[in-house]
Design a protein around this motif. Sequence first.
Motif, PDB file in Angstrom:
ATOM      1  N   VAL A  68      33.922  54.850  33.066  1.00  0.00           N
ATOM      2  CA  VAL A  68      33.284  53.506  32.264  1.00  0.00           C
ATOM      3  C   VAL A  68      34.690  52.795  32.260  1.00  0.00           C
ATOM      4  N   SER A  69      36.261  53.147  32.230  1.00  0.00           N
ATOM      5  CA  SER A  69      37.091  52.603  32.797  1.00  0.00           C
ATOM      6  C   SER A  69      36.673  51.564  33.279  1.00  0.00           C
ATOM      7  N   LYS A  70      37.005  52.094  34.433  1.00  0.00           N
ATOM      8  CA  LYS A  70      36.417  50.885  35.386  1.00  0.00           C
ATOM      9  C   LYS A  70      35.351  49.718  35.266  1.00  0.00           C
ATOM     10  N   CYS A  71      33.996  50.242  34.845  1.00  0.00           N
ATOM     11  CA  CYS A  71      33.766  49.843  34.167  1.00  0.00           C
ATOM     12  C   CYS A  71      33.563  48.247  32.957  1.00  0.00           C
ATOM     13  N   LEU A  72      34.692  49.227  32.294  1.00  0.00           N
ATOM     14  CA  LEU A  72      34.865  47.881  31.643  1.00  0.00           C
ATOM     15  C   LEU A  72      35.959  46.937  31.816  1.00  0.00           C
ATOM     16  N   ASP A  73      36.729  46.853  32.944  1.00  0.00           N
ATOM     17  CA  ASP A  73      38.071  46.933  33.440  1.00  0.00           C
ATOM     18  C   ASP A  73      37.572  45.200  34.557  1.00  0.00           C
ATOM     19  N   ARG A  74      36.041  45.747  35.279  1.00  0.00           N
ATOM     20  CA  ARG A  74      34.756  44.989  35.596  1.00  0.00           C
ATOM     21  C   ARG A  74      34.941  43.670  34.969  1.00  0.00           C
ATOM     22  N   MET A  75      34.424  44.191  33.748  1.00  0.00           N
ATOM     23  CA  MET A  75      33.517  43.117  32.792  1.00  0.00           C
ATOM     24  C   MET A  75      34.200  42.297  32.332  1.00  0.00           C
ATOM     25  N   GLU A  76      35.155  43.047  31.900  1.00  0.00           N
ATOM     26  CA  GLU A  76      36.479  42.276  31.334  1.00  0.00           C
ATOM     27  C   GLU A  76      36.941  40.430  32.648  1.00  0.00           C
ATOM     28  N   GLN A  77      37.119  41.255  33.654  1.00  0.00           N
ATOM     29  CA  GLN A  77      37.502  40.584  34.640  1.00  0.00           C
ATOM     30  C   GLN A  77      36.004  39.505  35.284  1.00  0.00           C
ATOM     31  N   THR A  78      35.288  39.651  34.903  1.00  0.00           N
ATOM     32  CA  THR A  78      34.117  39.307  35.658  1.00  0.00           C
ATOM     33  C   THR A  78      34.206  37.654  34.354  1.00  0.00           C
ATOM     34  N   LEU A  79      34.170  38.398  33.018  1.00  0.00           N
ATOM     35  CA  LEU A  79      34.029  37.607  31.507  1.00  0.00           C
ATOM     36  C   LEU A  79      35.200  37.011  32.188  1.00  0.00           C
ATOM     37  N   ASN A  80      36.394  37.433  32.209  1.00  0.00           N
ATOM     38  CA  ASN A  80      37.987  35.760  32.360  1.00  0.00           C
ATOM     39  C   ASN A  80      37.136  34.869  33.297  1.00  0.00           C
ATOM     40  N   VAL A  81      36.504  35.391  34.408  1.00  0.00           N
ATOM     41  CA  VAL A  81      36.899  34.884  35.892  1.00  0.00           C
ATOM     42  C   VAL A  81      35.576  33.075  35.379  1.00  0.00           C
ATOM     43  N   VAL A  82      34.282  34.097  34.724  1.00  0.00           N
ATOM     44  CA  VAL A  82      33.269  32.799  34.109  1.00  0.00           C
ATOM     45  C   VAL A  82      33.987  31.802  32.790  1.00  0.00           C
ATOM     46  N   ARG A  83      34.273  32.303  31.486  1.00  0.00           N
ATOM     47  CA  ARG A  83      35.166  31.762  31.043  1.00  0.00           C
ATOM     48  C   ARG A  83      35.699  30.903  31.863  1.00  0.00           C
ATOM     49  N   ASN A  84      37.104  31.140  32.567  1.00  0.00           N
ATOM     50  CA  ASN A  84      37.345  29.738  33.210  1.00  0.00           C
ATOM     51  C   ASN A  84      37.603  29.073  34.386  1.00  0.00           C
ATOM     52  N   GLN A  85      36.419  29.773  35.658  1.00  0.00           N
ATOM     53  CA  GLN A  85      35.959  28.780  36.335  1.00  0.00           C
ATOM     54  C   GLN A  85      34.682  27.961  35.788  1.00  0.00           C
ATOM     55  N   ASP A  86      34.967  26.608  36.279  1.00  0.00           N
ATOM     56  CA  ASP A  86      33.860  25.571  35.742  1.00  0.00           C
ATOM     57  C   ASP A  86      32.687  25.774  36.083  1.00  0.00           C
TER      58      ASP A  86
END
Length: 188
Positions: A68-86
């Motif tokens: 669960v920790s790994k999955c939540l971390d991966r979701m947060e990383q992906t959201l940050n990438v999507v949020r910050n990318q054009d």
Amino acid sequence: MPLNALRAFEAVGRYLSFTAGAQALTVTQSAMSRHVSSLEDLIGKPLFERSASGLKLTPAGEVLLPVVSKCLDRMEQTLNVVRNQDMESRPLRVHIPPSLLYQTALPLIHGFRREHPEIRIDVSTSNVCGAPPGNLDMMIVFDRPNVGDMVTDLLWMVRVAPLCSPPRGNSTRASRWKTSSIPPISCT
């Protein structure tokens, strides 16, 4: 998937405290307790041993917490990438098996495109088991659930059976096939 319950479980498991977990998520301790309790009900096993001296993870909790920790971390990383990318610079690359694409996913994709015309989507499809080659953002594949670099979840079980014409099916050769002995394929 009970995302709030999983977030609550992860916070309580990280701190081994309902109070500290609640503070980390800025919710009440009773809300944390309800979420963890609902997750325990869902999986049918306790995740914590509660005692006067504090909390301890059960064997089920010890198995679930790192995943669960790994999955939540991966979701947060992906959201940050999507949020910050054009989003105009690159389309969202999605792979879906043909049967699911034509039966279910196309109407969903069309609806998504109507609501979010600024997000480009490239859809690929193929009849392969496991992850197809290529650089993809999301995929639905026929494979077994596992924990690794990719986050995978079981969506449903698929039972595959051979089909043939009635004359061929009545032959002695075909009678040796027992479809009940064919293991189901996981769709993740």
